[in-house]
Design an enzyme around this catalytic site. Structure first.
Site, short mmCIF file in Angstrom:
data_model
loop_
_atom_site.label_atom_id
_atom_site.label_comp_id
_atom_site.label_asym_id
_atom_site.label_seq_id
_atom_site.Cartn_x
_atom_site.Cartn_y
_atom_site.Cartn_z
N GLN A 126 -5.78 -21.47 14.82
CA GLN A 126 -5.76 -22.73 14.06
C GLN A 126 -5.88 -22.42 12.57
O GLN A 126 -6.76 -21.66 12.17
CB GLN A 126 -6.94 -23.61 14.50
CG GLN A 126 -6.98 -24.96 13.82
CD GLN A 126 -8.23 -25.73 14.21
OE1 GLN A 126 -9.33 -25.34 13.88
NE2 GLN A 126 -8.05 -26.82 14.94
N GLY A 127 -5.02 -23.00 11.77
CA GLY A 127 -5.07 -22.82 10.31
C GLY A 127 -5.28 -24.16 9.64
O GLY A 127 -4.32 -24.74 9.12
N SER A 129 -8.78 -24.83 7.87
CA SER A 129 -9.72 -24.62 6.75
C SER A 129 -9.10 -23.74 5.67
O SER A 129 -8.26 -22.88 5.95
CB SER A 129 -10.99 -23.94 7.26
OG SER A 129 -11.57 -24.68 8.30
N SER A 161 -9.65 -18.38 13.51
CA SER A 161 -10.10 -17.53 14.63
C SER A 161 -8.92 -16.90 15.35
O SER A 161 -7.96 -17.58 15.71
CB SER A 161 -10.91 -18.35 15.63
OG SER A 161 -12.05 -18.88 15.02
N GLU A 244 -10.60 -30.71 20.50
CA GLU A 244 -11.49 -29.58 20.22
C GLU A 244 -12.95 -29.99 20.36
O GLU A 244 -13.77 -29.23 20.86
CB GLU A 244 -11.21 -29.08 18.79
CG GLU A 244 -12.00 -27.83 18.43
CD GLU A 244 -11.65 -27.28 17.05
OE1 GLU A 244 -10.73 -27.82 16.39
OE2 GLU A 244 -12.29 -26.31 16.63
N GLU A 357 -24.13 -31.33 9.92
CA GLU A 357 -24.32 -32.45 8.97
C GLU A 357 -23.15 -33.44 9.09
O GLU A 357 -23.34 -34.65 9.07
CB GLU A 357 -24.39 -31.91 7.53
CG GLU A 357 -25.67 -31.16 7.19
CD GLU A 357 -25.66 -29.72 7.71
OE1 GLU A 357 -24.60 -29.24 8.16
OE2 GLU A 357 -26.72 -29.08 7.68
C1 LIG Z 1 -17.01 -19.14 14.12
C2 LIG Z 1 -16.13 -20.05 13.31
C3 LIG Z 1 -14.83 -20.21 13.70
C4 LIG Z 1 -13.97 -21.01 12.95
N1 LIG Z 1 -12.67 -21.10 13.34
C5 LIG Z 1 -11.83 -21.82 12.58
C6 LIG Z 1 -10.44 -21.86 12.92
O1 LIG Z 1 -10.01 -21.24 13.90
N2 LIG Z 1 -9.62 -22.55 12.13
C7 LIG Z 1 -10.04 -23.25 11.03
O2 LIG Z 1 -9.24 -23.89 10.38
N3 LIG Z 1 -11.36 -23.24 10.66
C8 LIG Z 1 -12.24 -22.53 11.42
N4 LIG Z 1 -13.57 -22.49 11.07
C9 LIG Z 1 -14.00 -23.15 9.83
C10 LIG Z 1 -14.87 -24.38 10.05
O3 LIG Z 1 -14.10 -25.46 10.51
C11 LIG Z 1 -15.55 -24.68 8.69
O4 LIG Z 1 -16.40 -23.59 8.40
C12 LIG Z 1 -16.34 -25.96 8.74
O5 LIG Z 1 -15.52 -27.08 8.88
C13 LIG Z 1 -17.20 -26.11 7.49
O6 LIG Z 1 -16.43 -25.98 6.35
P1 LIG Z 1 -16.85 -24.97 5.17
O7 LIG Z 1 -17.18 -23.66 5.78
O8 LIG Z 1 -15.79 -25.02 4.13
O9 LIG Z 1 -18.20 -25.55 4.59
P2 LIG Z 1 -18.35 -26.75 3.57
O10 LIG Z 1 -17.52 -27.90 4.00
O11 LIG Z 1 -18.15 -26.23 2.18
O12 LIG Z 1 -19.87 -27.15 3.78
C14 LIG Z 1 -20.95 -26.40 3.19
C15 LIG Z 1 -22.26 -27.09 3.55
O13 LIG Z 1 -22.27 -28.43 2.97
C16 LIG Z 1 -22.48 -29.40 4.01
N5 LIG Z 1 -21.69 -30.60 3.73
C17 LIG Z 1 -20.39 -30.65 3.36
N6 LIG Z 1 -20.00 -31.94 3.22
C18 LIG Z 1 -21.07 -32.71 3.53
C19 LIG Z 1 -21.29 -34.11 3.58
N7 LIG Z 1 -20.31 -34.99 3.30
N8 LIG Z 1 -22.53 -34.56 3.94
C20 LIG Z 1 -23.53 -33.68 4.25
N9 LIG Z 1 -23.37 -32.33 4.19
C21 LIG Z 1 -22.17 -31.85 3.85
C22 LIG Z 1 -21.99 -28.74 5.29
O14 LIG Z 1 -22.59 -29.32 6.43
C23 LIG Z 1 -22.42 -27.29 5.08
O15 LIG Z 1 -23.79 -27.12 5.41
C24 LIG Z 1 -14.45 -21.70 11.79
C25 LIG Z 1 -15.79 -21.54 11.42
C26 LIG Z 1 -16.63 -20.73 12.15
C27 LIG Z 1 -18.05 -20.57 11.72
#
Ligand SMILES: Cc1cc2nc3c(=O)[nH]c(=O)nc-3n(C[C@H](O)[C@H](O)[C@H](O)COP(=O)(O)OP(=O)(O)OC[C@H]3O[C@@H](n4cnc5c(N)ncnc54)[C@H](O)[C@@H]3O)c2cc1C
Length: 373
Positions: A126-127, A129, A161, A244, A357
């Site tokens: 999945q692409g 993020s 992933s 998902e 969150e």
């Molecule tokens: C093991 C793993 C596998 C993954 N696999 C994939 C994949 O295959 N494909 C893909 O596309 N993505 C994947 N992801 C990415 C995942 O979807 C993102 O990490 C997730 O959506 C959070 O985005 P971010 O890391 O940019 O954090 P951010 O969105 O930057 O968040 C940072 C912090 O701020 C908090 N925050 C953000 N906005 C708010 C709000 N409005 N209110 C309160 N708190 C908030 C969050 O909860 C977090 O604690 C994967 C992540 C992990 C850990």
């Protein structure tokens, strides 16, 4: 709620148990890389040959179209038999790319991709993020311009992933130049072997490299690979996330009960201590998760918040279960690869698929009717 199992359901249970008992691969699944691909595809092929592939897919698309009672039965037997984790590298293809194509794909896309997924021939990733775009998915910047009958894509994804071993990717991109937020996005089938794609694996704190950065430099993708129509990407992406977050991880959720029972057996010498009380709480919480999972199976799939409640409860409970394992094992945890690996991996359970969150925000706004943040 009371689930009624018929005598035919019990016959199905016996058949599933027998088949699983005879076919589960020996040895642990590799965590990442080509070995994890070979292991997952081999297991899918075996399921397909045995008639157990696509159990949640409609029969019209080559699946089994099982009733909720049978799905529950299958996964109960699956986790009890300690079959390979559903969260291996075949997870995206089987649990949300395939279902998304069934819901939104063209007949040509369905005819080409669905049989390959069911037969265990392909891995998907999945692409969605990007650096700076996770929780706020609508802010994504990877974009494409239309040239003739192709899209030309430039940009970067992250945390994809199994991108390093995948054949195809669910790629969400901006296809209308200048468009903002949810508008002008498209969900595209990206062949990972297309020239211009660079995949750079990222090592996580458990030492596994199962996610990756993906770079797109003038990557040409046929317009025929757009799913659900150009500019309809947000709708299609929400369909994907619905799969998902809702029932895709059913096997994982049920598996947590098995892990709790393992811990109880492991902690038997500590019986009578405060640990017994802690384990009793975990057993009750795992039972609550099972109940939520089962209830979801019988609800209208359009019920939006079920997935968020389960995802949140599962992620936080998984972390408590594996932290308890570390406390039971004490220093021995350093030598026990299975529990310590799962403990480190469990940190991601409140991030992947939408953070805790964000799930709380959804529950607050859509179930409790609290004001939007
Ligand atoms: C093991 C793993 C596998 C993954 N696999 C994939 C994949 O295959 N494909 C893909 O596309 N993505 C994947 N992801 C990415 C995942 O979807 C993102 O990490 C997730 O959506 C959070 O985005 P971010 O890391 O940019 O954090 P951010 O969105 O930057 O968040 C940072 C912090 O701020 C908090 N925050 C953000 N906005 C708010 C709000 N409005 N209110 C309160 N708190 C908030 C969050 O909860 C977090 O604690 C994967 C992540 C992990 C850990």
């Amino acid at each position: 709620m009371q689930i009624e199992f018929t005598s035919e359901d019990e016959e199905f249970r016996a058949a599933a148990r027998t088949w699983l008992g005879e076919n589960i691969p020996a040895g642990p699944a590799p965590h990442d890389g080509p070995a994890s691909r070979a292991y997952a595809l081999d297991w899918l092929k075996r399921c397909h040959a045995g008639g157990w592939s696509g159990i949640a897919w409609p029969a019209a698309f080559g699946g089994q179209g099982l009733t909720p009672e049978r799905l529950i039965t299958w996964y109960e037997e699956y986790v009890a038999a300690r079959a390979p984790s559903v969260l291996d590298c075949s997870f995206v293809a089987v649990n949300h790319a395939g279902p998304t194509l069934i819901a939104c794909g063209s007949p040509e896309q369905q005819a080409f991709h669905l049989p390959r997924i069911l037969a265990g021939e392909v891995i998907w990733c999945q692409g969605f993020s990007e650096p700076g775009t996770g929780s706020d998915l609508a802010s994504l910047k990877t974009s494409a311009v239309v040239e003739g009958d192709e899209l030309v894509v430039n940009g970067q994804k992250i945390w994809s992933s199994f991108a390093d071993i995948a054949d195809y990717q669910e790629l969400l991109i901006r296809t209308e130049p200048g468009s903002k937020r949810h508008k002008g996005l498209s969900w595209v089938i990206c062949d990972m072997k297309t020239p211009g794609i660079t995949v750079r694996p990222i090592e996580n704190m458990a030492g596994a490299t199962h996610f990756a950065e993906v770079f797109y430099d003038d990557v040409r993708i046929p317009l025929a690979n757009v799913v659900g129509g150009l500019g309809e990407g947000w709708r299609v992406a929400m369909t994907t996330l619905g799969f998902e977050r809702r029932t895709a991880a059913m096997g994982l959720q049920l598996d947590l009960s098995i892990k709790v029972e393992d811990l109880i057996a492991m902690a038997a010498p500590l019986a009578g201590s405060a640990m017994a009380e802690r384990l009793a709480d975990l057993r009750a919480e795992a039972a609550a998760l099972r109940a939520m999972t089962y209830r979801t199976m019988f609800r209208d799939p359009a019920t939006p918040f079920d997935g968020s409640m389960m995802r949140l409860h599962f992620g936080e409970l998984a972390q408590r279960v594996y932290a308890t394992a570390m406390d039971i094992l004490g220093p021995d945890a350093l030598c026990d690869n299975r529990w310590s690996y799962d403990y480190l991996e469990a940190y991601s359970e409140t991030i992947a698929g939408g953070t805790a969150e964000i799930q709380r925000n959804i529950i607050a706004e859509r179930i409790l009717g609290l004001p939007r943040e």
